[in-house]
Structures are given as C-alpha cells and as structure tokens.
Design a protein around this motif. Structure first.
Motif, PDB file in Angstrom:
ATOM      1  N   LEU A   1       0.814  -1.218   0.000  1.00  0.00           N
ATOM      2  CA  LEU A   1       0.000   0.000   0.000  1.00  0.00           C
ATOM      3  C   LEU A   1       0.848   1.270   0.000  1.00  0.00           C
ATOM      4  O   LEU A   1       0.546   2.213  -0.719  1.00  0.00           O
TER       5      LEU A   1
ATOM      6  N   PRO B   1       2.712  18.845   1.295  1.00  0.00           N
ATOM      7  CA  PRO B   1       2.259  17.997   2.392  1.00  0.00           C
ATOM      8  C   PRO B   1       0.889  18.444   2.891  1.00  0.00           C
ATOM      9  O   PRO B   1       0.510  19.601   2.707  1.00  0.00           O
TER      10      PRO B   1
ATOM     11  N   ASN C   1      11.916  20.946   0.982  1.00  0.00           N
ATOM     12  CA  ASN C   1      10.519  20.529   0.973  1.00  0.00           C
ATOM     13  C   ASN C   1      10.103  19.971  -0.381  1.00  0.00           C
ATOM     14  O   ASN C   1       8.940  20.016  -0.745  1.00  0.00           O
TER      15      ASN C   1
ATOM     16  N   PHE D   1       9.535  17.011  -1.808  1.00  0.00           N
ATOM     17  CA  PHE D   1       9.368  15.581  -1.557  1.00  0.00           C
ATOM     18  C   PHE D   1       9.262  14.794  -2.859  1.00  0.00           C
ATOM     19  O   PHE D   1       9.595  13.626  -2.908  1.00  0.00           O
TER      20      PHE D   1
ATOM     21  N   ARG E   1      -3.198  12.436   4.918  1.00  0.00           N
ATOM     22  CA  ARG E   1      -3.569  11.917   3.622  1.00  0.00           C
ATOM     23  C   ARG E   1      -3.267  10.436   3.525  1.00  0.00           C
ATOM     24  O   ARG E   1      -4.103   9.667   3.075  1.00  0.00           O
TER      25      ARG E   1
ATOM     26  N   LYS F   1      -5.754   8.400   5.102  1.00  0.00           N
ATOM     27  CA  LYS F   1      -6.973   8.243   4.314  1.00  0.00           C
ATOM     28  C   LYS F   1      -6.790   7.145   3.270  1.00  0.00           C
ATOM     29  O   LYS F   1      -7.646   6.290   3.098  1.00  0.00           O
ATOM     30  N   TRP F   2      -5.646   7.201   2.593  1.00  0.00           N
ATOM     31  CA  TRP F   2      -5.350   6.159   1.615  1.00  0.00           C
ATOM     32  C   TRP F   2      -5.371   4.789   2.263  1.00  0.00           C
ATOM     33  O   TRP F   2      -5.919   3.833   1.760  1.00  0.00           O
TER      34      TRP F   2
ATOM     35  N   GLY G   1      -7.740   1.892   1.138  1.00  0.00           N
ATOM     36  CA  GLY G   1      -7.097   0.655   0.721  1.00  0.00           C
ATOM     37  C   GLY G   1      -7.573  -0.519   1.548  1.00  0.00           C
ATOM     38  O   GLY G   1      -7.957  -1.564   1.023  1.00  0.00           O
ATOM     39  N   LEU G   2      -7.606  -0.289   2.826  1.00  0.00           N
ATOM     40  CA  LEU G   2      -7.989  -1.365   3.726  1.00  0.00           C
ATOM     41  C   LEU G   2      -9.429  -1.795   3.490  1.00  0.00           C
ATOM     42  O   LEU G   2      -9.738  -2.986   3.416  1.00  0.00           O
TER      43      LEU G   2
ATOM     44  N   VAL H   1      -9.505  -3.884   0.498  1.00  0.00           N
ATOM     45  CA  VAL H   1      -8.775  -5.152   0.553  1.00  0.00           C
ATOM     46  C   VAL H   1      -9.428  -6.176   1.486  1.00  0.00           C
ATOM     47  O   VAL H   1      -9.851  -7.228   1.059  1.00  0.00           O
ATOM     48  N   MET H   2      -9.541  -5.885   2.700  1.00  0.00           N
ATOM     49  CA  MET H   2      -9.988  -6.911   3.647  1.00  0.00           C
ATOM     50  C   MET H   2     -10.930  -6.345   4.704  1.00  0.00           C
ATOM     51  O   MET H   2     -10.762  -5.232   5.177  1.00  0.00           O
TER      52      MET H   2
ATOM     53  N   SER I   1     -11.140  -7.490   7.637  1.00  0.00           N
ATOM     54  CA  SER I   1     -10.451  -7.493   8.926  1.00  0.00           C
ATOM     55  C   SER I   1      -9.730  -6.177   9.186  1.00  0.00           C
ATOM     56  O   SER I   1      -9.466  -5.811  10.330  1.00  0.00           O
TER      57      SER I   1
ATOM     58  N   ILE J   1      -8.329  -1.755  12.149  1.00  0.00           N
ATOM     59  CA  ILE J   1      -7.392  -0.637  12.153  1.00  0.00           C
ATOM     60  C   ILE J   1      -8.100   0.690  11.929  1.00  0.00           C
ATOM     61  O   ILE J   1      -7.856   1.670  12.617  1.00  0.00           O
TER      62      ILE J   1
ATOM     63  N   GLY K   1      10.072  17.671   8.459  1.00  0.00           N
ATOM     64  CA  GLY K   1       9.476  16.885   7.383  1.00  0.00           C
ATOM     65  C   GLY K   1       8.628  15.751   7.932  1.00  0.00           C
ATOM     66  O   GLY K   1       7.509  15.514   7.481  1.00  0.00           O
TER      67      GLY K   1
ATOM     68  N   ILE L   1       5.417  17.083   9.501  1.00  0.00           N
ATOM     69  CA  ILE L   1       4.437  17.506   8.497  1.00  0.00           C
ATOM     70  C   ILE L   1       3.823  16.294   7.811  1.00  0.00           C
ATOM     71  O   ILE L   1       2.607  16.210   7.634  1.00  0.00           O
TER      72      ILE L   1
ATOM     73  N   TYR M   1       0.914  17.361  15.157  1.00  0.00           N
ATOM     74  CA  TYR M   1       1.766  18.413  15.705  1.00  0.00           C
ATOM     75  C   TYR M   1       1.594  18.550  17.209  1.00  0.00           C
ATOM     76  O   TYR M   1       0.546  18.220  17.746  1.00  0.00           O
TER      77      TYR M   1
ATOM     78  N   LYS N   1       8.139  25.867   5.676  1.00  0.00           N
ATOM     79  CA  LYS N   1       7.584  24.530   5.466  1.00  0.00           C
ATOM     80  C   LYS N   1       6.278  24.351   6.215  1.00  0.00           C
ATOM     81  O   LYS N   1       5.313  23.816   5.679  1.00  0.00           O
TER      82      LYS N   1
ATOM     83  N   ASP O   1       3.569  26.315   4.626  1.00  0.00           N
ATOM     84  CA  ASP O   1       3.216  25.651   3.386  1.00  0.00           C
ATOM     85  C   ASP O   1       2.261  24.490   3.634  1.00  0.00           C
ATOM     86  O   ASP O   1       1.340  24.230   2.865  1.00  0.00           O
ATOM     87  N   ALA O   2       2.496  23.802   4.736  1.00  0.00           N
ATOM     88  CA  ALA O   2       1.693  22.624   5.043  1.00  0.00           C
ATOM     89  C   ALA O   2       0.412  22.980   5.788  1.00  0.00           C
ATOM     90  O   ALA O   2      -0.366  22.099   6.144  1.00  0.00           O
TER      91      ALA O   2
END
Lengths: 320, 561
Positions: A49, A63, A284, A286, B2, B5-6, B10-11, B14-15, B17, B21, B95, B98, B103, B115, B118-119
C-alpha cells in the motif's frame, strides 16, 4: 463448429479440474493458509500500500493536501535529477563507497571469523569477539567524533606517523578528498566487523566436526583445513549474504558521510542520500526525494535479480 | 493525514479485517475531539492542563513546572508545558512532523517556518488576539503589518518586538575577534582595517611562535560544518561596511539588493586569507573541525584571532571568562576593508518576522494557549522571564533601578542555574519583548542591557582594556547603527522549492567547495581557482535572485512585509 465446441468444452473441463485440484489442495492446507493470512495482510498493508506514495514522484507535492489537490508534473522530478550535474558525481561516490564497504566488509568479516574459529583459548576468543563488536553499538555521531579526533592534525594518527617518521608534517586527513573513501572504508570496518562476523561464526558451528577430524588424520594443515572444510562449509551463507547486500548497492550509508564530510572532501563524500536531503527534504521537495528513492529501488532490484540469477547458474544457494 | 486516508480506503477495499485498524484510528480522532470540546467548555477556568511545546532551537527537554519561572506561570494560569526540542537534523524532523500531520500544541519553527506554513500547520491568530489578547495587541501593535502574512492572517508571534523605545546592547556580537594579549603586547594600538588586523597577528605570532609549549594559532574560523558555513561567507559584507543581511548588500539609497558572492568584495577577503595561509597563519582545521574541536581550540587560548558571531561560541567565551585570565579572552573589533568605510556591525533596530511561536492545528485548546501568551506579555511576567524575582535574582537600588549583586550576576551567567530557574527556557523562544525594549520605569528589559548590570559584569581586564581605548562600553568601538527599514534581508522568506531557494542552495554548495580550495591554494595559485569558481558561479541565475531580493526589500520599505 462442432469441433470447436468440443474443444472448448474440453479445455473448459481441464480448466475446472485444475481449479478443483487447486482448491482441493487449498482446503487440505487450510490451517497453514489461515496462519499465513495475517502475515500476507501485513505485507500488503505495510509493504505494498505505501507504494502508492510513489505517485509523489510525479507531483509537485505539498504535504497535508489531498491527492486531488496536488499538482501533477509528469516526469519533471526525474528530469531534474538526471540533468543535474551533481547527480552523476554523487552517484559515482555512492557506488564506489558502497562497493568498498561491500568488499571490505565481506573480506574482513570472513577472515576474522576464520581466525576466531581457530582460537582454542575460549576466554581470549570471547574477549576478542566482544572488543571487535563493541563499536557496532556506538552511535555514528560518537563514532564520527572519535574518528575526527584521531585524524586531527594533533590527533593520534598524525602523532604516531610523525614519531615513526612516515610523514614530515601532520596530514589533514579529512581535508583531502582522495583519502575520504579509504577513511570511510576503514571506519566502517572498525565499526561493523565484529557484528558481521557473528553470522559466519554461527555458520561455522554447523559444520560437522568429524570432517575436521578426518582431515587431521589425513594430515591436513590448519590452513588447508580452513580452505577445504571451513570455507566451503560456509559458502552458502556467504553467497546468500552477498546477494542480499547487492540489493543495497545504492545505499552506501548516510550518517558517516554526513558527519565526516566537509567542504574540502565534498567531491568525494557527498552521496545520493545527502544529495536527496539537500535538494529534496531540506527544500521541501518531496517529489524529488521520492523520484530518487524510486531510482534507487530500481537499481537495487536489477542488482538483486542479476546476482540471484548468477548464483542460480553457478548452482549455488540463492534467495529465491 | 492523507496517507491515513489512503490507508483507510485501501484497507476497506482489501480486507474486512482491516476494519479493526480503521476503527482504531477513528477512535483516536474521536478522543481528540472530546478533549477539544472539553477544553472549550472550561474556557475561563484555571484548571490544570498540560500542553506540548516544540522548539527548533537548541535546548534540553523539560517540564515547564520543573523550573521556577514555569511553576510561577503555572500558578497564574493552570497551564503546564511539556517542552521538547529538536535533536539532530531540523529539516528532517520538520518533514516527519508535516508528513505525519501530528503536531504539538505550539511550535517555534526557527528556520523551518516556511515549510510549516506551506503545510498549513498553524491556525490564524487574528480573532484570538482580537478577543483574548490585550497585551499581545499592546506589544505587537506597531508591528501588525510585519506579522501579518500575505493572506491576511497572523500565524506566529515573533521574538523581536521592541516595546517603549530602543536600548542598544553594550556588548557587540560581531565578528572579528582578537586576543587581548596581542593588543596589550603592542600597547593597545588602533586596529581598523583587515590588513592591520592580520599584521598585528603576524607580528605577535613571529614573537611568540609557541604558547605553553604548543604552536600558536594565528587565525581560525568555523567553516567545518555545513550548517555554520555562513561564518566565513558573511564576512565580505561586514568588511565592506554592511550589516548582516545574509547573502546580499542593500544600497541605502536605491534599495537595490546586490549579491556580493562572485564579486571583488568577496575576492578580496579570500585573497587575504590565502595570503595569510601562505604565511602559515590560518589554521587548516578551519575547514574540517567539528564544533567541539573548534570550541576546544578557542578555549585553549592558543588562538590569536577568530571570526564568529558571539552567539556561535558562547560556551567557549563563557568558559574563558570563568577561567579568569582576561589576557586570554577576546575583544570584538570593527574591522573593515579600508579606513574610509563606516562600519555597520551593530544591528540596526530591526524586526525579525520569520522566527516566532505559533499555535498548530492540532492544538487542543487555542483559547487557553493564547491567554497564556497574553499573560506572559504583561510587564510583570516579562520582568519575571528576564530578571526573575526581586530580592532573589535581582534587587532594586534606591533610585528604583534594577540591579544585580555579583552573586546574582554569577547565577544569571551560569548555564545550570539558568536551566533550573527557567531563564534558558522562557527568556527567548516565547512571545516576548524584543531585546532592546525598555520598561515604563526606564529599566532595561534584558539585564545585560542595563548599564548598572553591565558595569558589574565587566571584569578588571575589561575595565583596563576599555580605559586604554578611552571607551565606556565595548559597543563604543563601533559606529552607531543606521536605521534600515527593511532590515534584515536575511529574514525574507523564500518559498520551499522556489528558484530562489534552489539558487541559494547551489551557490552555497559552490562556496563550500571552493572556499577551502581558494584559501589553502599555494601562493600564486589563487587566481586560477578563483576563475574556476567564478565560471561555475556565473552559470547560476544571479540576476533572477537579485531581482527577487530587490523587489522584496523595496516592498518592505513601502511597508509591505
């Protein structure tokens, strides 16, 4: 027409029967399958994944934003990477340092294991082993500090060499690019040799002692016993570890180069990881960092498969 | 967030079970929300609570309530802080933070601000300040346009907002230092130009080639680690009579920002170092030593001259001071290329708007945090974080001036005491009055800016040296700073991954590679290396960078920060 229908039916038939046997086999090994299921899941979740993250290499990644809010840039990150002059220099450094580590690490570990195996005084053997693997547990920060102290103009190396009249005036070891690879190789050996030896020592213990006895009766000398019994005995382990290490050919380490590197040896010390840190993580960017990571994975993959195939051809034990 | 979320999508696909999580992470979120609403309900209370603080400066981890100051502030507000600081590489840490989207409640990002912005890691403080921050408004009122981002929001509260005027520090922090015994040896001569500075070192070294049986080190500077390479690259600007603006020199009239890299201004400095190296006066370890080795060298007393900002070498200078031999200590001098130039080593009144403390989107109770900040900015609490308690860490004399006894001053200079008491944690990386501030009663905000304290702080050797030059403070060596409305140009933020940032990185790489080669080149070989360096450097987009900086400087002059 009829013929094809028959053929179709026939092939269908074999298909289902294959299917059947498969499921039959499966149901026979139900428990085994169930037991391995959690691990399969684990691999999928944690190893496959995350590969989604590779899409970052094709984005100008920001990010904390959704996938759909990211700006897609195609192959820009790869273009930047391969057009960057510095890239080829750091790639060369990475490959050279990694090869040095690989070869030196291998040779020294095997030699030390062979020698330790010949020791009969258990107390002495233990002491040597302990001393040789202690540096492994020191963090790189401390280790680099020790190395820097030893290599300083007034450090122990210069003092010794001056006393032995090998040099006329102190050498600035870390200030000369051409010495860097050697210094790094020596440092890696000092730090890791004891640890790397352990696995060979373990392999040696699995060799049947009667072989040694037989050889001794036949009048084989110590060296001959090493060459004809011990080395062939641990050969499968050696090949296996070599294959696995070849998979890390683009990982020449990071801390040592980062901590021992400076402006004067930059041309030789900067490796791929440091380059990625400087132009990827620190800025930054990435996307670039991921692109470099993908490149590394690809190269490692090629090396791993090639090594495995060669081992297969030579009839040696192999990874898969 | 993010990836999470993926992970979830995905989970789910997929399964079944994997629901376990997903359930877990949902559970966590719910927990977070609960405590949040709980916090909002108890808005006015001083119920005990602990928040998390993360600093990208250098400090040791601590619970705020374990320090005297932190305890007092906790008694006032009920808020305690778990204070953590970065260990290792700051940009890697930021990094990771972020990427995880997780945080601490507040972050002092130091060099990592761009940074985090930006985030979207910080919450806007505008409304909170409006509602709960009378003191914040008082302190930052004059600086509002400088702390407001382009999007109209305020994200961090900087550390340099001067309140009630401007008091310049008695001890300068820049950058050419000379050992006092050298000056003493030659009867305290006037040292003004770079040539004079090195001549003096050369003469002294010739006279005393060995100190305590070891070779005298003529000159050294700290260029062994990438992070502090600016020590050596910043000097051309100072020598040409400009303050610390980073990589550019800004014209006072036209407000053009010009890079000095790759110009004669830079060449002259390197050529001089090369010449000195030819005479064996530059320590070759300048480019290889790590910080420990470098500081050890300075404390040994064998070094005749060095270049550094004082904050880089505080440990060494404190140790030398504690050792008690004033002749082995150093004094900072306003060294310039030529006699005619006016020096600008002392920072002009300035406001650094890219260092500060902000509340993150993960903060559980922003209202209580902003109230804590506001409470911190009262006159009393500002005195507390700088001076401590009256009668304990400072006293007042008959005229109502804040003073310190020698004992109190010793404590204020002692690193261990400073940590135990909390000065180390609260006197800088929090919303605060700027260093040059003055209280309404006329006392200086920073103890060492208070003339009475500075006077006790001077040792016998200090006094003798000042007397020999007929000066009152060490700052008197230097010219009065001139107001520069854009100052400092180094705090102009460059967007992560922008061409300007790429330029800085590339130019810095070139400097790091070529400086040692130029300085250590054999006599006569300098020109060749310089030309090679110049050729490489001119491949970069110098014009574009200068344009970017000039525009930003001009915008600042017009009041757009």
């Amino acid at each position: 027409m009829g013929k094809t229908a028959v053929q179709l039916a026939k092939s269908n038939n074999t298909g289902t029967s294959r299917f059947k046997t498969f499921f039959k086999e499966l149901s026979k090994q139900k428990m085994l399958m169930l037991m391995s299921l959690p691990f399969l899941l684990w691999v999928i979740i944690f190893k496959y994944l995350p590969l989604w993250g590779w899409t970052i290499a094709f984005q100008k990644f920001k990010p904390a934003k959704d996938l759909f809010d990211q700006k897609w840039v195609g192959l820009d990150n790869f273009k930047f990477l391969f057009q960057e002059q510095q890239f080829y220099r750091v790639l060369r450094n990475t490959l050279v340092m990694s090869s040095i580590n690989l070869v030196l690490g291998f040779v020294t570990a095997i030699v030390l294991a062979l020698l330790l195996n010949e020791l009969r005084n258990v107390l002495f053997k233990r002491t040597v082993q302990t001393i040789s693997y202690l540096p492994y547990f020191i963090s790189w920060v401390v280790a680099a500090n020790i190395v820097q102290m030893a290599l300083a103009p007034e450090g122990i190396i210069n003092v010794l060499m001056l006393k032995m009249q090998l040099i006329d005036h102190p050498v600035l070891w870390l200030g000369e690019g051409k010495y860097f690879w050697g210094i790094l190789g020596a440092t890696e050996v000092w730090k890791n040799v004891g640890w790397n030896t352990i696995i060979y020592l373990a392999a040696i213990t699995s060799i049947d002692p009667s072989q040694y006895e037989a050889a001794e009766i036949d009048g084989a000398s110590r060296l001959q016993r090493m060459f004809y019994i011990t080395l062939p005995g641990i050969k499968p382990v050696i090949v296996l570890i070599l294959i696995m290490n070849l998979g890390h050919i683009l990982e020449s380490g990071f801390e040592a180069q980062y901590l021992l590197g400076n402006g004067m040896n930059l041309d030789y010390s900067e490796n791929l990881d440091i380059f990625v840190l400087k132009y990827g993580m620190q800025m930054n960017n990435f996307g670039l960092a991921t692109a470099a990571g993908m490149f590394k994975t690809l190269v490692s993959f090629i090396f791993l498969i090639a090594a495995n195939n060669i081992a297969k051809r030579m009839g040696e034990s192999r990874l898969y | 967030m993010r990836t999470k979320k993926w992970l979830q999508t995905g989970l789910a696909v997929v399964m079944a079970s994997a629901l376990l999580i997903v359930g877990c992470s949902n559970g966590n979120n719910a927990g977070g929300k609960n405590s949040e609403s709980g916090g909002e309900n108890s808005e006015v209370s001083t119920e005990p609570v602990t928040f998390t603080y993360f600093g990208f400066g250098a400090n040791k981890d601590v619970m705020a309530s374990d320090t005297t100051i932190g305890k007092k502030l906790q008694e006032q507000t009920g808020v305690d802080w778990k204070m953590e600081n970065v260990v290792g590489d700051a940009s890697t840490k930021s990094g990771v933070m972020i990427a995880g989207g997780d945080y601490p409640d507040v972050i002092s990002p130091v060099g990592e601000l761009a940074k985090f912005l930006d985030a979207g890691a910080y919450i806007p403080l505008n409304d909170l300040i409006e509602k709960y921050g009378p003191n914040i408004k008082r302190v930052y009122g004059d600086y509002m346009n400088k702390i407001t981002n382009e999007d109209g929001n305020i994200y961090i509260l900087p550390f340099t907002a001067n309140v009630n005027g401007y008091l310049s520090p008695p001890d300068p922090s820049s950058t050419f230092w000379m050992q006092r015994r050298v000056l003493k040896e030659f009867g305290y001569p006037q040292v003004k130009t770079l040539d004079q500075y090195f001549d003096l070192i050369e003469k002294y070294q010739a006279k005393y080639p060995k100190i305590d049986g070891k070779d005298t080190i003529g000159f050294v500077t700290f260029a062994g680690t990438a992070g502090e390479f600016y020590t050596i690259t910043n000097q051309p600007m100072h020598l040409a009579g400009y303050p610390n603006e980073g990589s550019v020199m800004v014209d006072m009239e036209s407000h053009e920002a010009k890079l000095y890299q790759g110009t004669d201004t830079e060449k002259r400095w390197l050529a001089k170092l090369n010449e000195m190296n030819g005479k064996g006066l530059v320590d070759p370890e300048t480019f290889t030593a790590n910080k420990d080795q470098y500081l050890a060298k300075l404390t040994s007393g064998r070094v005749l001259g060095y270049v550094n900002y004082s904050w880089q070498v505080n440990d060494a200078t404190t140790n030398l001071r504690t050792a008690g031999n004033d002749d082995l200590r150093y004094v900072a001098l306003p060294i310039l290329y030529d006699e005619g130039i006016k020096d600008a080593y002392v920072d002009p009144p300035s406001f650094v708007n890219n260092r500060g403390l902000g509340i993150t989107v993960s903060a559980k109770d922003p209202v209580r945090i902003i109230k804590y900040f506001d409470n911190l900015l009262t006159d009393e609490n500002q005195k507390l974080v700088q001076w401590g308690e009256e009668g304990v860490t400072y006293s007042k004399n008959a005229e109502g001036r804040m003073v310190m006894s020698e004992e109190q001053l010793k404590n204020r200079n002692d690193n261990d005491f400073k940590r135990k008491y909390g000065f180390s944690y609260f006197d800088y990386e929090w919303p605060r009055y700027g260093d040059n501030s003055v209280y309404e009663d006329g006392n200086a905000h920073v103890p060492f800016n208070q003339p009475e304290v500075a006077a006790i702080n001077y040792t016998e050797g200090d006094k003798a040296l000042l007397k020999a030059y007929n000066l009152k403070t060490f700052s008197d060596f230097y010219a009065e700073p001139v107001e520069r409305p854009w100052y400092p140009a180094w705090s102009i933020e460059k967007e992560p991954g922008s061409p300007e940032q790429l330029f800085s990185q590339r130019a810095g790489d070139l400097q790091q590679k070529y400086y040692p080669r130029m300085v250590l080149a054999a006599p006569g070989g300098f020109e060749a290396v310089w030309n090679e360096y110049l050729a490489e450097y001119n491949k970069l987009d110098v014009k574009g960078y200068e344009e970017f900086m000039t525009n930003k400087v001009k915008a600042r002059v017009e009041g757009k920060w």
